[in-house]
Write a protein that holds these residues in place. Structure first.
Motif, PDB file in Angstrom:
ATOM      1  N   GLN A   1      45.863  34.413   1.425  1.00  0.00           N
ATOM      2  CA  GLN A   1      45.395  35.764   1.493  1.00  0.00           C
ATOM      3  C   GLN A   1      44.186  36.161   1.061  1.00  0.00           C
ATOM      4  O   GLN A   1      43.390  36.878   1.610  1.00  0.00           O
ATOM      5  CB  GLN A   1      46.631  36.450   0.692  1.00  0.00           C
ATOM      6  CG  GLN A   1      46.450  38.129   0.696  1.00  0.00           C
ATOM      7  CD  GLN A   1      47.508  38.835   0.256  1.00  0.00           C
ATOM      8  OE1 GLN A   1      48.434  38.151  -0.522  1.00  0.00           O
ATOM      9  NE2 GLN A   1      47.691  40.126   0.179  1.00  0.00           N
ATOM     10  N   LEU A   2      43.738  35.254  -0.193  1.00  0.00           N
ATOM     11  CA  LEU A   2      42.417  35.500  -0.600  1.00  0.00           C
ATOM     12  C   LEU A   2      41.383  34.964   0.431  1.00  0.00           C
ATOM     13  O   LEU A   2      40.360  35.500   0.616  1.00  0.00           O
ATOM     14  CB  LEU A   2      42.293  34.945  -1.983  1.00  0.00           C
ATOM     15  CG  LEU A   2      43.054  35.369  -3.170  1.00  0.00           C
ATOM     16  CD1 LEU A   2      43.055  34.572  -4.448  1.00  0.00           C
ATOM     17  CD2 LEU A   2      42.302  36.776  -3.611  1.00  0.00           C
TER      18      LEU A   2
ATOM     19  N   PHE B   1      45.846  36.685  -9.944  1.00  0.00           N
ATOM     20  CA  PHE B   1      46.500  37.024  -8.709  1.00  0.00           C
ATOM     21  C   PHE B   1      47.889  36.882  -9.025  1.00  0.00           C
ATOM     22  O   PHE B   1      48.495  35.674  -9.241  1.00  0.00           O
ATOM     23  CB  PHE B   1      46.241  36.312  -7.369  1.00  0.00           C
ATOM     24  CG  PHE B   1      46.695  36.794  -6.134  1.00  0.00           C
ATOM     25  CD1 PHE B   1      48.014  37.499  -5.843  1.00  0.00           C
ATOM     26  CD2 PHE B   1      46.080  36.869  -4.920  1.00  0.00           C
ATOM     27  CE1 PHE B   1      48.566  38.004  -4.889  1.00  0.00           C
ATOM     28  CE2 PHE B   1      46.391  37.446  -3.813  1.00  0.00           C
ATOM     29  CZ  PHE B   1      47.588  38.097  -3.670  1.00  0.00           C
ATOM     30  N   GLY B   2      48.796  37.950  -9.324  1.00  0.00           N
ATOM     31  CA  GLY B   2      50.161  37.764  -9.606  1.00  0.00           C
ATOM     32  C   GLY B   2      50.420  38.278 -11.034  1.00  0.00           C
ATOM     33  O   GLY B   2      49.858  37.782 -11.880  1.00  0.00           O
ATOM     34  N   ALA B   3      51.167  39.526 -11.097  1.00  0.00           N
ATOM     35  CA  ALA B   3      51.572  40.046 -12.371  1.00  0.00           C
ATOM     36  C   ALA B   3      53.084  39.629 -12.736  1.00  0.00           C
ATOM     37  O   ALA B   3      53.414  40.537 -13.462  1.00  0.00           O
ATOM     38  CB  ALA B   3      51.189  41.377 -12.297  1.00  0.00           C
TER      39      ALA B   3
ATOM     40  N   ARG C   1      48.064  24.869 -11.515  1.00  0.00           N
ATOM     41  CA  ARG C   1      49.414  24.149 -11.013  1.00  0.00           C
ATOM     42  C   ARG C   1      50.463  24.585 -12.209  1.00  0.00           C
ATOM     43  O   ARG C   1      50.043  24.507 -13.294  1.00  0.00           O
ATOM     44  CB  ARG C   1      49.212  22.655 -11.128  1.00  0.00           C
ATOM     45  CG  ARG C   1      48.478  22.299  -9.801  1.00  0.00           C
ATOM     46  CD  ARG C   1      48.593  20.989  -9.633  1.00  0.00           C
ATOM     47  NE  ARG C   1      47.280  20.319 -10.221  1.00  0.00           N
ATOM     48  CZ  ARG C   1      47.070  19.118 -10.313  1.00  0.00           C
ATOM     49  NH1 ARG C   1      48.184  18.068 -10.366  1.00  0.00           N
ATOM     50  NH2 ARG C   1      46.045  18.791 -10.969  1.00  0.00           N
ATOM     51  N   GLN C   2      51.628  24.878 -11.784  1.00  0.00           N
ATOM     52  CA  GLN C   2      52.804  25.274 -12.339  1.00  0.00           C
ATOM     53  C   GLN C   2      53.109  24.027 -13.573  1.00  0.00           C
ATOM     54  O   GLN C   2      52.933  22.854 -13.021  1.00  0.00           O
ATOM     55  CB  GLN C   2      53.929  25.524 -11.813  1.00  0.00           C
ATOM     56  CG  GLN C   2      53.928  26.938 -11.038  1.00  0.00           C
ATOM     57  CD  GLN C   2      54.974  27.371 -10.200  1.00  0.00           C
ATOM     58  OE1 GLN C   2      56.229  26.391 -10.195  1.00  0.00           O
ATOM     59  NE2 GLN C   2      55.109  28.316  -9.573  1.00  0.00           N
TER      60      GLN C   2
ATOM     61  N   PHE D   1      51.924  30.751  -4.981  1.00  0.00           N
ATOM     62  CA  PHE D   1      50.498  30.239  -4.849  1.00  0.00           C
ATOM     63  C   PHE D   1      49.906  29.809  -3.141  1.00  0.00           C
ATOM     64  O   PHE D   1      48.853  30.357  -2.935  1.00  0.00           O
ATOM     65  CB  PHE D   1      50.256  29.263  -5.628  1.00  0.00           C
ATOM     66  CG  PHE D   1      50.776  27.834  -5.178  1.00  0.00           C
ATOM     67  CD1 PHE D   1      50.133  26.830  -4.408  1.00  0.00           C
ATOM     68  CD2 PHE D   1      52.345  27.339  -5.778  1.00  0.00           C
ATOM     69  CE1 PHE D   1      51.082  25.821  -4.097  1.00  0.00           C
ATOM     70  CE2 PHE D   1      53.117  26.400  -5.358  1.00  0.00           C
ATOM     71  CZ  PHE D   1      52.142  25.428  -4.567  1.00  0.00           C
ATOM     72  N   MET D   2      50.747  29.367  -2.474  1.00  0.00           N
ATOM     73  CA  MET D   2      50.222  29.168  -1.179  1.00  0.00           C
ATOM     74  C   MET D   2      49.844  30.408  -0.284  1.00  0.00           C
ATOM     75  O   MET D   2      48.906  30.330   0.192  1.00  0.00           O
ATOM     76  CB  MET D   2      51.217  28.049  -0.432  1.00  0.00           C
ATOM     77  CG  MET D   2      51.142  26.944  -0.956  1.00  0.00           C
ATOM     78  SD  MET D   2      52.350  25.642   0.139  1.00  0.00           S
ATOM     79  CE  MET D   2      51.304  25.573   1.518  1.00  0.00           C
TER      80      MET D   2
END
Length: 109
Positions: free
Chosen positions: A92-93, A22-24, A105-106, A86-87
């Motif tokens: 959403q997922l 999730f996240g491109a 984690r970043q 991320f939150m």
């Protein structure tokens, strides 16, 4: 949520039958590089992103789809969330009944 931490300690991903990221955005290349190091690249099924301008494209040879499409088609695979949203992405997922979420984690790749 099934895992929160660093990619290298996420032993559940090694047994995964498929992974959706999730996240491109800007953090994706860093994640992809680490996934290649841990032999996880071949497990990636798709990227999902809320940015409609990149949906339908391919990034690093991986299709970018909407989160709704991903949740509908790939509900039973593992999802990795590694980005600044991320939150919101995890929420959403979860709202779409995805339970196998790995929050990396970043800074902990």
């Amino acid at each position: 949520m099934v895992y929160i931490g660093s990619l290298e300690h996420d032993v559940q991903l090694k047994a995964s039958t498929g992974i959706v990221i999730f996240g491109a955005g800007t953090m994706f290349p860093h994640l992809l590089k680490k996934m290649e190091q841990f032999d996880l690249r071949e497990k990636i099924i798709a990227l999902c992103d809320n940015n409609t301008t990149i949906q339908g494209n391919r990034i690093a040879g991986i299709s970018v789809i909407s989160p709704e499409h991903a949740c509908r088609e790939y509900r039973d695979v593992d999802y990795i969330v590694y980005n600044q949203y991320f939150m919101e992405n995890c929420r959403q997922l979860q709202e779409n009944h995805v339970t196998r979420i790995h929050l990396i984690r970043q800074g902990s790749l």
